[in-house]
Scaffold this motif. Sequence first.
Motif, short mmCIF file in Angstrom:
data_model
loop_
_atom_site.label_atom_id
_atom_site.label_comp_id
_atom_site.label_asym_id
_atom_site.label_seq_id
_atom_site.Cartn_x
_atom_site.Cartn_y
_atom_site.Cartn_z
N GLY A 54 0.80 -1.21 0.00
CA GLY A 54 0.00 0.00 0.00
C GLY A 54 0.84 1.26 0.00
N VAL A 55 1.89 1.27 0.84
CA VAL A 55 2.77 2.44 0.89
C VAL A 55 3.50 2.61 -0.43
CG1 VAL A 55 4.86 3.37 1.98
CG2 VAL A 55 3.02 2.42 3.39
N ARG A 56 3.92 1.51 -1.04
CA ARG A 56 4.59 1.61 -2.34
C ARG A 56 3.63 2.15 -3.41
NH1 ARG A 56 8.24 -3.92 -2.81
NH2 ARG A 56 10.00 -3.15 -1.58
N GLY A 57 2.35 1.76 -3.30
CA GLY A 57 1.37 2.30 -4.24
C GLY A 57 1.20 3.80 -4.10
N VAL A 58 1.19 4.27 -2.85
CA VAL A 58 1.10 5.72 -2.62
C VAL A 58 2.33 6.42 -3.17
CG1 VAL A 58 1.06 7.50 -0.84
CG2 VAL A 58 -0.41 5.49 -0.62
N HIS A 59 3.51 5.83 -2.94
CA HIS A 59 4.74 6.42 -3.48
C HIS A 59 4.67 6.54 -4.99
CE1 HIS A 59 9.03 7.09 -4.21
NE2 HIS A 59 8.94 6.14 -5.13
N GLN A 60 4.21 5.48 -5.64
CA GLN A 60 4.12 5.50 -7.10
C GLN A 60 3.14 6.58 -7.56
OE1 GLN A 60 6.01 3.72 -9.35
NE2 GLN A 60 5.06 5.21 -10.74
N ALA A 61 2.02 6.72 -6.86
CA ALA A 61 1.04 7.72 -7.24
C ALA A 61 1.61 9.13 -7.10
CB ALA A 61 -0.22 7.56 -6.38
N VAL A 62 2.34 9.38 -6.01
CA VAL A 62 2.88 10.72 -5.79
C VAL A 62 3.98 11.03 -6.80
CG1 VAL A 62 4.17 12.14 -4.15
CG2 VAL A 62 2.26 10.74 -3.35
N THR A 63 4.87 10.06 -7.06
CA THR A 63 5.94 10.32 -8.03
C THR A 63 5.36 10.52 -9.43
OG1 THR A 63 6.30 7.92 -8.28
CG2 THR A 63 7.72 9.10 -6.73
N THR A 64 4.29 9.82 -9.75
CA THR A 64 3.63 10.04 -11.04
C THR A 64 3.05 11.45 -11.10
OG1 THR A 64 3.09 7.70 -11.29
CG2 THR A 64 1.77 9.27 -12.56
N PHE A 65 2.41 11.87 -10.02
CA PHE A 65 1.83 13.21 -9.96
C PHE A 65 2.90 14.29 -10.11
CE2 PHE A 65 0.77 16.86 -7.19
CZ PHE A 65 -0.34 17.36 -7.89
N LEU A 66 4.05 14.07 -9.46
CA LEU A 66 5.12 15.07 -9.50
C LEU A 66 6.03 14.91 -10.72
CD1 LEU A 66 6.18 15.01 -5.73
CD2 LEU A 66 4.80 16.75 -6.89
N ALA A 67 5.76 13.87 -11.51
CA ALA A 67 6.59 13.59 -12.69
C ALA A 67 8.06 13.40 -12.28
CB ALA A 67 6.47 14.69 -13.72
N GLU A 68 8.24 12.66 -11.19
CA GLU A 68 9.58 12.38 -10.69
C GLU A 68 9.81 10.88 -10.65
OE1 GLU A 68 9.86 14.11 -6.87
OE2 GLU A 68 10.12 16.17 -7.60
N GLY A 69 11.07 10.49 -10.60
CA GLY A 69 11.42 9.09 -10.42
C GLY A 69 11.88 8.86 -9.00
N GLY A 70 12.70 7.85 -8.82
CA GLY A 70 13.28 7.59 -7.50
C GLY A 70 12.65 6.39 -6.82
N ARG A 71 13.44 5.74 -5.99
CA ARG A 71 12.99 4.55 -5.27
C ARG A 71 12.22 4.95 -4.02
NH1 ARG A 71 18.40 1.65 -3.28
NH2 ARG A 71 16.91 0.39 -2.11
N PRO A 72 11.32 4.10 -3.54
CA PRO A 72 10.60 4.40 -2.30
C PRO A 72 11.57 4.49 -1.12
CG PRO A 72 9.56 2.59 -3.47
CD PRO A 72 10.87 2.84 -4.14
N THR A 73 11.25 5.31 -0.16
CA THR A 73 12.05 5.35 1.07
C THR A 73 11.72 4.12 1.91
OG1 THR A 73 10.35 6.69 2.18
CG2 THR A 73 12.16 7.87 1.08
N PRO A 74 12.58 3.76 2.86
CA PRO A 74 12.35 2.55 3.65
C PRO A 74 11.00 2.56 4.38
CG PRO A 74 14.60 3.30 3.95
CD PRO A 74 13.89 4.37 3.18
N PHE A 75 10.36 1.40 4.43
CA PHE A 75 9.17 1.19 5.24
C PHE A 75 9.66 0.93 6.65
CE2 PHE A 75 5.80 -1.31 7.16
CZ PHE A 75 4.63 -0.77 6.65
#
Length: 348
Positions: free
Chosen positions: A99-120
């Motif tokens: 779920g947290v990774r899904g949120v990360h993907q949604a936010v990075t898509t919104f910001l048009a940015e890349g990058g790996r998720p931060t640690p859970f």
Amino acid sequence: MWPDAHILGVRETGAVSRHVPDLIDEVRLPDSAASGAPGASPFVELDRADWSRLSASTPLPLTTHDVVRLRGLSDPIDLREVDTVYRPLSRLLGLYVAGVRGVHQAVTTFLAEGGRPTPFVIGIAGSVAVGKSTTARVLVEMLRRWPEMPRVQLITTDGFLHPNEELKRRGLMERKGFPESYDRRALLRFLAQVKSGIPEVTAPVYSHVTYDVIPEKRQVVDRPDVLVVEGLNVLAPPVIEPGTQRGLAVSDFFDFSIYVDAEVQDIRRWYVERFLRLRRTAFTQPESYFRRYADLDDDAAQDVASGIWSRINEPNLRENVLPTRSRATLVMTKDADHRIQRVLLRKP
């Protein structure tokens, strides 16, 4: 007064008295009753059998040999307990991470940015001697065996205790393990760096033999998939800085948190039993801070351990650790034999 309040303590914690009122004790209605009526609970309550059934098809990656290697000195956890309790928890954490990774993907898509998720980040809290360290080690080992989650690390807040010399200077040696004995700012800075995705963040390391922080030794945390943070006070509320209305809690950096719970009288017994075992093992090492206890007979050792518990560890539990229980995402309650009998899961 005994200056060894923290004896055998900072590594294994988790206790609760049924006679100490707090939020959870006041709202123990089952989920079906939580319909907005007064006293409705923010937690879903599950007994051992119901919780065990939630593991579904989740595999059990550990063996009996693994469990024996991971369990603590006073925690007789076995493979059946891991299967019943930790397999469902592993499944739940997998869902949370996804779920947290899904949120990360949604936010990075919104910001048009890349990058790996931060640690859970998972926090594990509780009182001295309940087996909290075993809980942390078993979880880490299980999570490491997920095919998609190989990079899992564990740190304890022991390393963020002030060194003994500093505690002596502040008159805090008899309050080791209490909130004021930790370098809270250093711990917050460490977690902020971890959650910022900074590579190679380091944490100090503590020795339970010398009973002190090891100078110049650091543990490197390099952007793991999951970081487990174990400690007595990790669920404490924020401390408001003087002259401001701002405060930051260690738990602000957690994505999930666990409180390990048991009756106070059981924790006291486990604490004394562990003291007696360590008297014949770790205390006998020449460099041990507790070497002076190694030659005590059984009666004297029980008196010492009971005194330390009553004067220091139990007050710390009641004043500082127990009140944080209701802040956890999940509360696991043990019976007198260390078996988890009840789980409270906070509703999303």
